[in-house]
Design an enzyme around this catalytic site. Sequence first.
Site, mmCIF file in Angstrom:
data_model
loop_
_atom_site.group_PDB
_atom_site.id
_atom_site.type_symbol
_atom_site.label_atom_id
_atom_site.label_comp_id
_atom_site.label_asym_id
_atom_site.label_seq_id
_atom_site.Cartn_x
_atom_site.Cartn_y
_atom_site.Cartn_z
ATOM 1 C CG ASP A 127 -1.801 1.204 1.302
ATOM 2 O OD1 ASP A 127 -2.985 1.064 0.967
ATOM 3 O OD2 ASP A 127 -1.327 2.302 1.681
ATOM 4 C CE1 TYR A 138 0.847 7.996 2.310
ATOM 5 C CE2 TYR A 138 1.312 5.724 1.721
ATOM 6 C CZ TYR A 138 0.503 6.658 2.317
ATOM 7 O OH TYR A 138 -0.646 6.244 2.946
ATOM 8 C CE LYS A 141 -3.615 4.813 0.645
ATOM 9 N NZ LYS A 141 -2.177 4.600 0.864
ATOM 10 C CG LEU A 150 0.755 -2.298 14.535
ATOM 11 C CD1 LEU A 150 2.244 -2.562 14.345
ATOM 12 C CD2 LEU A 150 0.061 -3.527 15.117
ATOM 13 C CB ILE A 169 -1.702 -1.638 5.221
ATOM 14 C CG1 ILE A 169 -2.587 -0.453 5.681
ATOM 15 C CG2 ILE A 169 -2.336 -2.338 4.036
ATOM 16 C CD1 ILE A 169 -2.601 0.711 4.684
ATOM 17 N NE ARG A 221 10.267 -3.286 15.003
ATOM 18 C CZ ARG A 221 11.512 -3.010 15.376
ATOM 19 N NH1 ARG A 221 12.123 -3.782 16.265
ATOM 20 N NH2 ARG A 221 12.156 -1.984 14.888
ATOM 21 C CG ASN A 270 4.020 -6.548 12.217
ATOM 22 O OD1 ASN A 270 4.035 -6.837 13.421
ATOM 23 N ND2 ASN A 270 4.449 -5.391 11.776
HETATM 24 P P1 A2P Z 1 9.561 -0.176 13.220
HETATM 25 O O1 A2P Z 1 9.455 0.331 11.803
HETATM 26 O O2 A2P Z 1 10.828 0.257 13.883
HETATM 27 O O3 A2P Z 1 9.314 -1.661 13.312
HETATM 28 P P2 A2P Z 1 1.471 1.463 12.271
HETATM 29 O O4 A2P Z 1 1.534 0.398 11.239
HETATM 30 O O5 A2P Z 1 0.285 1.404 13.176
HETATM 31 O O6 A2P Z 1 1.658 2.844 11.685
HETATM 32 O O7 A2P Z 1 2.720 1.233 13.252
HETATM 33 C C1 A2P Z 1 4.039 1.370 12.777
HETATM 34 C C2 A2P Z 1 4.954 1.583 13.953
HETATM 35 O O8 A2P Z 1 4.929 0.412 14.789
HETATM 36 C C3 A2P Z 1 6.380 1.790 13.537
HETATM 37 O O9 A2P Z 1 6.947 2.718 14.447
HETATM 38 C C4 A2P Z 1 7.023 0.419 13.702
HETATM 39 O O10 A2P Z 1 8.387 0.549 14.068
HETATM 40 C C5 A2P Z 1 6.225 -0.170 14.848
HETATM 41 N N1 A2P Z 1 6.069 -1.611 14.695
HETATM 42 C C6 A2P Z 1 5.696 -2.268 13.586
HETATM 43 N N2 A2P Z 1 5.619 -3.590 13.807
HETATM 44 C C7 A2P Z 1 5.970 -3.775 15.101
HETATM 45 C C8 A2P Z 1 6.086 -4.928 15.927
HETATM 46 N N3 A2P Z 1 5.854 -6.147 15.465
HETATM 47 N N4 A2P Z 1 6.472 -4.727 17.216
HETATM 48 C C9 A2P Z 1 6.732 -3.497 17.681
HETATM 49 N N5 A2P Z 1 6.642 -2.373 16.967
HETATM 50 C C10 A2P Z 1 6.251 -2.505 15.674
#
Ligand code: A2P
Length: 279
Positions: free
Chosen positions: A49, A54, A79, A192, A230, A238, A242
């Site tokens: 996405d 962006y 988008k 998240l 997304i 990470r 996810n």
């Molecule tokens: P990072 O890029 O250092 O992993 P969202 O998708 O809600 O915008 O959240 C993205 C944020 O959450 C980013 O700061 C990312 O940091 C962090 N993040 C993404 N996956 C994880 C995970 N599995 N555990 C902890 N933090 C995560």
Amino acid sequence: MTPNTAVPNITLNNGVEIPQLGFGVFQVPPEETQRIVEDALEAGYRHIDTAAAYRNEAAVGAAIAATGIPREGIFITTKLRNGEQGMAREAFRNSCRELGVDYVDLYLIHWPVPSRNLFPEAWKAMETLHADGEIRAIGVSNFLADHLDTLLQSADVVPAVNQFELHPTFQQSELAAKSRSLGIAVEAYSPLGQGADLNAEPVATAAEKYGVSPAQVVLAWHLSHGTIVIPKSANSARMRDNLAAAGVVLTTEEISGITALESGARIGSDPAVAAHSQM
Ligand code: A2P
């Protein structure tokens, strides 16, 4: 590179299938995007996405080309930029050029920008591109209930998706229910809470019980509602973490406990007032 078969597809209102768990590149710097998207594809993501605003579409396209995965094996969303609602066809073609593709799977109006009232006109141009086969599904992003009502007054095609901010502490549950009742799939951005929702007690308790991460618990909560997610991560461990949320199943009580975290606190811009200059 093995595709992740555990991620379910959601069937949109025109029959197009979208992987329910995708990879978002909002706020991923253009110079890092190619490496990050290559890592995501290597991890098994098959839904990316992005957005013209962006400024990383070209890097997304470069990553896709570098992996050699066939075009039809990857679901691409981009988008329409706010300032280009009066020239949607040209903006779409430019996104295709940047991405290096000749069609897009899902094209969204990024924000309604109600002060300009151009989104119904943009939608008409997108309907034509959809009818011509250049876009497989068209949808909206950040549309509140009254924006949906306005759009539907002149639309021939009901949006396939409404993508908006949705996470345990900011769920917009009435908007989600309205979207679903119209046949519009709900897609969560910042799923998240940009990391902020991961420390909440019911999330931590479920994570400990199942021996999974808090992020997997929050993503499993989204998936249990049929929501498309997304999440973004710049870190390949990470990203994989996810993606594996597709295998986590929560109890009804755990789902309700996370739903009770609603606080009404929005992180991003309010679509009712977001200006065209913002994106
Ligand atoms: P990072 O890029 O250092 O992993 P969202 O998708 O809600 O915008 O959240 C993205 C944020 O959450 C980013 O700061 C990312 O940091 C962090 N993040 C993404 N996956 C994880 C995970 N599995 N555990 C902890 N933090 C995560």
